[in-house]
Design a protein around this motif. Structure first.
Motif, short mmCIF file in Angstrom:
data_model
loop_
_atom_site.label_atom_id
_atom_site.label_comp_id
_atom_site.label_asym_id
_atom_site.label_seq_id
_atom_site.Cartn_x
_atom_site.Cartn_y
_atom_site.Cartn_z
N TYR A 26 -120.21 12.15 -28.82
CA TYR A 26 -120.27 13.27 -29.78
C TYR A 26 -118.96 14.06 -29.77
O TYR A 26 -118.39 14.35 -30.83
CB TYR A 26 -121.46 14.20 -29.46
CG TYR A 26 -121.41 15.43 -30.32
CD1 TYR A 26 -121.66 15.35 -31.69
CD2 TYR A 26 -121.04 16.66 -29.78
CE1 TYR A 26 -121.55 16.47 -32.50
CE2 TYR A 26 -120.94 17.78 -30.58
CZ TYR A 26 -121.20 17.69 -31.93
OH TYR A 26 -121.07 18.78 -32.75
N ALA A 82 -119.04 22.57 -30.84
CA ALA A 82 -120.48 22.80 -30.71
C ALA A 82 -121.00 22.35 -29.34
O ALA A 82 -120.40 21.52 -28.67
CB ALA A 82 -121.21 22.04 -31.82
N ILE A 111 -122.96 26.67 -33.70
CA ILE A 111 -123.83 25.63 -33.13
C ILE A 111 -123.60 25.60 -31.62
O ILE A 111 -123.21 24.57 -31.05
CB ILE A 111 -123.51 24.26 -33.77
CG1 ILE A 111 -123.40 24.36 -35.29
CG2 ILE A 111 -124.55 23.21 -33.40
CD1 ILE A 111 -124.69 24.76 -35.99
N TYR A 133 -120.96 29.10 -40.72
CA TYR A 133 -121.19 28.38 -41.97
C TYR A 133 -121.99 29.31 -42.86
O TYR A 133 -122.74 30.16 -42.35
CB TYR A 133 -122.03 27.11 -41.74
CG TYR A 133 -121.37 26.07 -40.87
CD1 TYR A 133 -120.41 25.22 -41.38
CD2 TYR A 133 -121.75 25.90 -39.53
CE1 TYR A 133 -119.82 24.25 -40.59
CE2 TYR A 133 -121.17 24.94 -38.74
CZ TYR A 133 -120.20 24.11 -39.27
OH TYR A 133 -119.62 23.16 -38.48
N PHE A 165 -122.51 16.61 -43.76
CA PHE A 165 -122.06 16.24 -42.43
C PHE A 165 -121.30 14.91 -42.49
O PHE A 165 -121.76 13.97 -43.14
CB PHE A 165 -123.30 16.10 -41.55
CG PHE A 165 -123.03 16.22 -40.09
CD1 PHE A 165 -122.36 17.32 -39.56
CD2 PHE A 165 -123.47 15.24 -39.21
CE1 PHE A 165 -122.12 17.45 -38.20
CE2 PHE A 165 -123.23 15.35 -37.85
CZ PHE A 165 -122.56 16.46 -37.35
N ARG A 168 -120.32 9.94 -38.36
CA ARG A 168 -119.77 9.56 -37.05
C ARG A 168 -120.59 8.39 -36.52
O ARG A 168 -121.77 8.54 -36.18
CB ARG A 168 -119.83 10.74 -36.08
CG ARG A 168 -118.96 11.94 -36.50
CD ARG A 168 -119.84 13.07 -36.95
NE ARG A 168 -119.11 14.17 -37.57
CZ ARG A 168 -119.16 15.42 -37.14
NH1 ARG A 168 -119.85 15.73 -36.06
NH2 ARG A 168 -118.53 16.35 -37.79
N LEU A 205 -128.13 15.09 -35.37
CA LEU A 205 -127.38 16.21 -35.94
C LEU A 205 -127.21 16.07 -37.43
O LEU A 205 -127.26 17.05 -38.16
CB LEU A 205 -125.99 16.26 -35.32
CG LEU A 205 -125.77 17.30 -34.25
CD1 LEU A 205 -124.29 17.40 -33.95
CD2 LEU A 205 -126.31 18.67 -34.64
N TYR A 208 -130.24 17.30 -39.06
CA TYR A 208 -130.34 18.75 -38.89
C TYR A 208 -129.37 19.46 -39.84
O TYR A 208 -129.72 20.44 -40.51
CB TYR A 208 -130.04 19.09 -37.44
CG TYR A 208 -130.09 20.55 -37.10
CD1 TYR A 208 -131.21 21.32 -37.43
CD2 TYR A 208 -129.04 21.17 -36.43
CE1 TYR A 208 -131.26 22.68 -37.10
CE2 TYR A 208 -129.09 22.51 -36.10
CZ TYR A 208 -130.20 23.26 -36.44
OH TYR A 208 -130.24 24.58 -36.11
N ALA A 209 -128.14 18.92 -39.90
CA ALA A 209 -127.12 19.53 -40.75
C ALA A 209 -127.58 19.51 -42.21
O ALA A 209 -127.40 20.50 -42.93
CB ALA A 209 -125.81 18.77 -40.60
N LEU A 212 -129.58 22.42 -43.11
CA LEU A 212 -128.95 23.75 -43.04
C LEU A 212 -127.83 23.95 -44.06
O LEU A 212 -127.72 24.99 -44.69
CB LEU A 212 -128.32 23.94 -41.65
CG LEU A 212 -129.19 24.40 -40.50
CD1 LEU A 212 -128.36 24.42 -39.23
CD2 LEU A 212 -129.76 25.79 -40.75
N PHE A 213 -126.96 22.93 -44.18
CA PHE A 213 -125.74 23.11 -44.96
C PHE A 213 -126.03 23.15 -46.44
O PHE A 213 -126.98 22.54 -46.93
CB PHE A 213 -124.73 22.00 -44.67
CG PHE A 213 -124.18 22.06 -43.27
CD1 PHE A 213 -124.22 23.23 -42.55
CD2 PHE A 213 -123.60 20.94 -42.70
CE1 PHE A 213 -123.70 23.29 -41.26
CE2 PHE A 213 -123.08 21.00 -41.41
CZ PHE A 213 -123.14 22.18 -40.69
N HIS A 260 -111.24 19.49 -39.16
CA HIS A 260 -112.50 19.50 -38.41
C HIS A 260 -112.46 18.44 -37.29
O HIS A 260 -113.42 17.68 -37.10
CB HIS A 260 -113.66 19.24 -39.37
CG HIS A 260 -114.99 19.78 -38.93
ND1 HIS A 260 -115.73 20.63 -39.70
CD2 HIS A 260 -115.71 19.59 -37.79
CE1 HIS A 260 -116.87 20.94 -39.06
NE2 HIS A 260 -116.87 20.31 -37.90
N ARG A 263 -113.46 14.86 -38.16
CA ARG A 263 -114.88 14.47 -38.06
C ARG A 263 -115.59 14.51 -39.41
O ARG A 263 -116.77 14.24 -39.49
CB ARG A 263 -115.58 15.43 -37.09
CG ARG A 263 -115.09 15.30 -35.68
CD ARG A 263 -115.35 16.55 -34.85
NE ARG A 263 -116.72 16.73 -34.44
CZ ARG A 263 -117.30 16.10 -33.43
NH1 ARG A 263 -116.61 15.21 -32.74
NH2 ARG A 263 -118.54 16.36 -33.09
#
Ligand code: HOC
Length: 371
Positions: A26, A82, A111, A133, A165, A168, A205, A208-209, A212-213, A260, A263
């Motif tokens: 990660y 994070a 995060i 964010y 997101f 990755r 993640l 999850y992102a 939220l985003f 970032h 990423r």
């Protein structure tokens, strides 16, 4: 190991042997083929110094400066990363203490596995900025801002490069999960929707992102944030002169040239290559900082010469944490400070104000010597 770790790369190698796969992948990964990840570092190697000798007395160097009006002992801070408790049980609290001890700035990630308040209480004297964010849920966003203000954070760092997101691959293969003993400390359980991160079919993640985003964000939303807070607003993730002009027009107080940690969108340029374009576009109207690929004092000197007011390190702080918590992060910062000081002496600079764009050229300059 202690005495044999003398540069940031040594700490990285050490951390590779210590962190478990879920956490290491990660932290380490960039997006997709990691073209930009490699380039962030390689690009620094494409710039060359033009040192000047016997112009200044360099027996002492002054590395102090101000960022957003706040004094720091040297122009290297900690970028927001994070979930730092995956690297060490003290996580962000240790990073905050190390930054405070070294009299520099720490940017706390939203995060985080330590809360806004915990980090502030552990190092009340430290200079802290809060990374943010603008979430789908404006009430969650507003509450985070209010908490950062109440806890004495001195600026908001709004990440603008994450409408969605990045991909990755290692996290997807590992089905990344936040270890069960850790939590997203800045969120109430209800907002956090922990199921997404703790056990999913892809990278936890990324699911999850997605919840939220908000991929519909525009510059008007940055104006909304500006009106909502008295804190300086810095935008992080700018990679073009055009967006830098837009940021200045929106009234931001600073820009972090950042991809970032490579990423998000693979194939974007190295941040050090973008810096001159952004600095030109901003034309002194706000401070410009850089993160991405900084591993040595000479990297820092190159970024300062190309117009950055300060730089921030992300992964190296995590590797310092993995090595020895607060003491490890402190050592990472000390190494960079001392390497920068030496590089300044060798380049003929007694203070940061002696560093300017004539100190650095792209290596291609020497293919067609003009002198
Ligand atoms: C909401 C979950 O910036 C990264 C970080 C964390 C992003 C948060 C995703 O992994 O690049």
């Amino acid at each position: 190991a202690a005495g044999s770790l003398v540069c940031l790369d040594d700490f990285e190698k050490y951390a590779y042997g210590k962190l478990d796969r879920n956490a290491l992948d990660y932290y380490r990964s960039g997006a997709n083929d990691e073209l930009s990840l490699r380039d962030n570092r390689a690009a620094f190697g494409r710039y060359r110094f033009r040192p000047r000798f016997l112009q200044k007395d360099v027996s002492k160097r002054d590395l102090t400066t101000r960022i957003q009006g706040q004094p720091v002992d040297f122009p290297v801070g900690i970028a927001p990363t994070a979930m730092q408790r995956m690297a060490h049980p003290d996580g962000e609290v240790a990073t905050g203490r190390a930054a405070a001890a070294m009299k520099t700035c720490m940017i706390l990630s939203t995060i985080a596995t330590s809360s806004i308040e915990e980090v502030a209480q552990a190092s009340p004297e430290g200079l802290r900025w809060f990374q943010l964010y603008i979430y789908r849920d404006r009430e969650v966003t507003k509450e985070l801002v209010r908490r950062a203000e109440r806890s004495g954070y001195k600026a908001l760092v709004l990440t603008v490069d994450t409408p969605m997101f990045g991909r990755r691959l290692a996290d997807t293969r590992n089905k990344f999960t936040l270890p069960p003993h850790l939590r997203m400390a800045n969120f109430k359980q209800a907002d956090y929707k922990s199921d997404g991160v703790k056990g999913s079919k892809e990278s936890g993640l990324s699911e999850y992102a997605a919840s939220l985003f908000n991929p519909s964000l525009k510059w008007t939303d940055v104006r909304w944030l500006k009106q909502f807070t008295k804190l300086p607003v810095i935008v992080k993730g700018i990679l073009t002169g055009e967006d830098a002009v837009e940021a200045v027009r929106t009234g931001v107080d600073g820009i972090v040239v950042s991809n970032h940690g490579a990423r998000q969108l693979d194939g974007v340029p190295a941040t050090i290559d973008v810096l001159p374009e952004v600095v030109r576009a901003v034309n002194g109207q706000c401070e410009v900082y850089l993160d991405g690929g900084v591993r040595t004092g000479t990297d820092v000197l190159k970024a300062l010469a190309l117009g950055a007011k300060a730089v921030f390190i992300g992964r190296p702080a995590l590797y310092g944490l993995a090595y020895d918590g607060e003491a490890g992060v402190k050592t990472i910062l000390q190494i960079l400070r001392d390497e920068l000081s030496l590089a300044m002496a060798l380049a003929g600079c007694a203070s940061l104000s002696d560093i300017n764009s004539s100190l650095v050229v792209h290596q291609s300059y020497y293919l067609h010597p003009k002198l």
